[in-house]
Every structure is written in C-alpha cells, then in structure tokens.
Motif scaffolding. Structure first.
Motif, PDB file in Angstrom:
ATOM      1  N   ALA A 341       0.853  -1.198   0.000  1.00  0.00           N
ATOM      2  CA  ALA A 341       0.000   0.000   0.000  1.00  0.00           C
ATOM      3  C   ALA A 341       0.883   1.241   0.000  1.00  0.00           C
ATOM      4  CB  ALA A 341      -0.933   0.002   1.205  1.00  0.00           C
ATOM      5  N   PRO A 342       1.554   1.543  -1.108  1.00  0.00           N
ATOM      6  CA  PRO A 342       2.490   2.669  -1.136  1.00  0.00           C
ATOM      7  C   PRO A 342       1.848   4.014  -0.842  1.00  0.00           C
ATOM      8  CG  PRO A 342       2.095   1.833  -3.362  1.00  0.00           C
ATOM      9  CD  PRO A 342       1.506   0.852  -2.415  1.00  0.00           C
ATOM     10  N   PHE A 343       0.552   4.131  -1.105  1.00  0.00           N
ATOM     11  CA  PHE A 343      -0.155   5.388  -0.856  1.00  0.00           C
ATOM     12  C   PHE A 343      -0.340   5.660   0.635  1.00  0.00           C
ATOM     13  CE2 PHE A 343      -3.092   1.939  -1.862  1.00  0.00           C
ATOM     14  CZ  PHE A 343      -3.831   1.856  -0.687  1.00  0.00           C
ATOM     15  N   ALA A 344       0.004   4.697   1.476  1.00  0.00           N
ATOM     16  CA  ALA A 344      -0.101   4.874   2.930  1.00  0.00           C
ATOM     17  C   ALA A 344       1.252   4.774   3.616  1.00  0.00           C
ATOM     18  CB  ALA A 344      -1.068   3.840   3.525  1.00  0.00           C
ATOM     19  N   ASP A 345       2.326   4.641   2.846  1.00  0.00           N
ATOM     20  CA  ASP A 345       3.661   4.504   3.415  1.00  0.00           C
ATOM     21  C   ASP A 345       4.214   5.857   3.866  1.00  0.00           C
ATOM     22  OD1 ASP A 345       3.865   1.750   3.182  1.00  0.00           O
ATOM     23  OD2 ASP A 345       4.709   1.830   1.155  1.00  0.00           O
ATOM     24  N   LYS A 346       5.412   5.825   4.462  1.00  0.00           N
ATOM     25  CA  LYS A 346       6.027   7.048   4.974  1.00  0.00           C
ATOM     26  C   LYS A 346       6.295   8.063   3.865  1.00  0.00           C
ATOM     27  CE  LYS A 346       9.338   4.766   7.050  1.00  0.00           C
ATOM     28  NZ  LYS A 346      10.548   4.461   7.853  1.00  0.00           N
TER      29      LYS A 346
END
Length: 388
Positions: A341-346
């Motif tokens: 879920a890259p859209f929720a990563d740092k």
C-alpha cells in the motif's frame, strides 16, 4: 531483456521527473477549502420479499470531498481485500492520506466502501464465516500480504529492512484495526466481477467522467468498471490482484511453489471486444518493493511475484492493440522500500506526486469544467409499493 526493461524504467522516471509539478504537487501543509462534502449510496439491488416487503442491498457507499476550484475529473478510490475506504483516509501512523493530500491539491475525491463491506454492508447474502478471516486467514497473513515482512505461524513477525511502513506501536495497532470483514461472501466469478463493474458504473453516472484508483483485490473490478462505463477516463491500479486478458491470449507460464496463489492469480479471460475498451483509456499500474523474484511456498510472498508478472503481460497486450498502459516498479525508479500500500507509506507524498505527474502528462488534471459534486440519479419510479 533485463537491460531493455531497466532502460524503459529509467525513461519513465526521467519523463515523470521533468513534468512541471510546482502547481500540482501534493503536500501536507495549508488549508483545504471545500465547496461541498457528503456521502451517497450507489448501485445495488432491490429484492421483493414475500408478503409485499422489499430489501435494498448490495450497493456501494461513497464519501466525497469537493474543493473550491476543483479539477474537472474527480478521483474515485476503491479499497482492497479486507479493507474499507479507511485505507485512503489517514495512514496507519496518523499522517494525511490521499483523502486530504489530493483534496488540498484541488482534486475532488470519492472514497468508497464496496458492496458487502464497511458502510455498504447491507446484504441478504450473509456468510456463516464472515469475520473469521478478515483478509488472509490471520493477522500474520495480513502482515505478509501487505509486504511489511514475514510472519509465519509460531514465529515472531519480521520487518523488511528497507520498509517504508511507519513502524511504531501505534501504527501497527492502527494497521490491524483497519481490517474489515465481508458481511457476505465475495465470490470470485465473472458474474460477480461484472456486477461490481456495473456498480461502479452506477457511481460514475452520478459523478460524471472520473479517474478510478484501485488497490489490490479491487484491481480486477477496476478493469470490469472501465469496460462497463465510458465515464471511467483512466485507471491507476496499485498492485492489482488480477488482470484481464482477451480470449485467445495465454499468459507465459510462471513457475510456482504455492498452488493456491498460482490458481487465484490467473488472468481473467474476457471477450476481445471487451478487452479492447481498455485500449481507449490511459492505464497506470504501480508496484512497490520487496517483491520476490523466485517462487515461494508462502502464499502472500508468491502472490505479488505472480501478480506483477501477469500485469506485465496485460500491459503488453493493451499496448499491442494501440492502447496506453504503463507499469511502474518503484525500485526501478530509485524509490525503495514501499509496501503493498504505497499510498499509505512514509513516503506517500512522493507516491502521490508520481501519480499526479502521470495524470498531468495524460491531460487529466485540467480545470476546464470544475467538478461540483454528484448529480441526482433522477429516478422516476418508486422501488417500494406506495398506497394510492
């Protein structure tokens, strides 16, 4: 072959890097000025019950935020398996998600809960085991499915060394609490996929032309949505679980060690005429990091290796028919450590900017006709019996 793919990745990176983004870059600073906000229920069925009653169910739910001076095309965000619209709202560690980042950048956003999930949970198709297996049969399965690390039964959870997951106790707690079970079965049949596509088409009738963002399991529904509605003007798919291929096309054989992963990730075959509809819109597929390159017996490790391989075939077939599909592997662009879920990563702001650059490149970020919000369906008949 590897050199060619690497060169293509570098070309994509260079193209996206030079896009003029100063006026378009997502950021977590500044106020958000809304023209309107609200929610609606879309699609669904009406069942006539014995005795004259009715049951309205199997619809979707959408909450929407429309900023002042919105762009023409809104963004519709569809969550993955075991998730709800919460996925797009805030990150597990409490930073702004796409809900705020993109609204601040003048995108109208519609965040949905799919039928039989979250606030769209009203259904007649109750499942006896709903809730027993929220996502991947266990919280260890969820941990692996999102590629935070490995967590096998009887062992302690590991974390990938370069992971962009915000590893704090609060973030881990929030991550597991955002899982959402189905209130009814989610069958993996073409009939069900077509129904999901038609449900999204019903939302598109109310939003008008829009860009669809999908994540994971909803990736398969995104293709059927775009085939069902010409109002879907583009698809951005974050690690789609499955892809479609036209009749007569067979994906290259893939080695595997986990038979269930291999079976579940097989491309979905659709008529050539339906597949060709996907060649009429731009498509962007994004994969994160730590995807295995060799077969694994661990289900949630092999899943994303297979998913990516089949997505490459999908892109090839779309483009061979004159379409416009791009697959981006973030590590190839020098962006390391992203999870499922890259859209929720740092680094979710960087990930959002990457998408926005692509939307700008495709001419989908204009404000020629600012989006003002959903339009009424204009029903002319009641779905319940009314006394005369």
């Amino acid at each position: 072959m590897k050199f060619t793919k690497k060169l293509q990745a570098l070309t994509i990176a260079a193209t996206l890097a030079v896009m003029p983004i100063s006026a378009y870059a997502a950021q977590s600073e500044g106020t958000i000025e809304l023209k309107t906000m609200g929610s609606l229920l879309f699609g669904g069925t009406v069942t006539q019950l014995p005795g004259g009653g009715t049951f309205h169910g199997d619809h979707g739910y959408a909450q929407y935020y429309v900023p002042e001076g919105a762009r023409t095309y809104p963004l519709i965000m569809w969550h993955g398996m075991g998730q709800s619209g919460r996925s797009w709202e805030s990150t597990p560690d409490g930073r702004e998600g796409y809900q705020a980042l993109l609204t601040r950048d003048d995108w109208a956003v519609y965040i949905i809960d799919q039928p039989r999930r979250g606030r769209a949970g009203y259904t007649h198709a109750a499942s006896d085991d709903a809730g027993k297996h929220p996502t991947s049969a266990s919280e260890g399965g969820v941990w692996e499915a999102f590629r935070n690390g490995i967590w096998q039964p009887g062992e302690s959870a590991t974390v990938y060394k370069n992971s962009q997951f915000p590893l704090t106790p609060d973030a881990v707690d929030q991550f597991f609490r955002q899982q959402t079970f189905n209130t009814g079965v989610e069958p993996r049949t073409d009939e069900h996929r077509i129904f999901m596509g038609q449900t999204m088409a019903a939302l598109a009738e109310e939003t008008g032309p829009a860009v669809l963002l999908t994540h994971s399991n909803s990736g398969q529904y995104g293709w059927f949505s775009a085939m069902a509605s010409d109002k879907i003007k583009a698809v951005v798919a974050y690690e789609p679980g499955q892809v479609v291929l036209p009749q007569g096309v067979t994906a290259p054989a893939q080695p595997y060690k986990n038979a269930l992963a291999y079976e579940m990730l097989q491309p979905i075959i659709v008529p050539e005429a339906e597949f060709n509809k996907l060649t009429k819109i731009p498509i962007l597929i994004i994969y994160g990091d730590n995807i295995a390159t060799e077969p694994s017996e661990i289900f949630n490790v092999d899943v994303w290796r297979l998913s990516k391989a089949y997505a490459e075939t999908f892109v090839k077939e779309v483009n061979a028919r004159g379409g416009d599909a791009t697959l981006i592997s973030l590590p190839d662009l020098g962006i390391k450590g992203n999870t499922h879920a890259p859209f929720a990563d740092k680094n979710n702001i960087e990930i959002a900017n990457l998408m926005e650059n692509w939307l700008h490149q495709k001419g989908l970020d204009g404000k020629e006709k600012p989006h003002t919000g959903p339009q009424p369906k204009g029903l002319t008949e009641f779905s319940i019996p009314l006394a005369k």
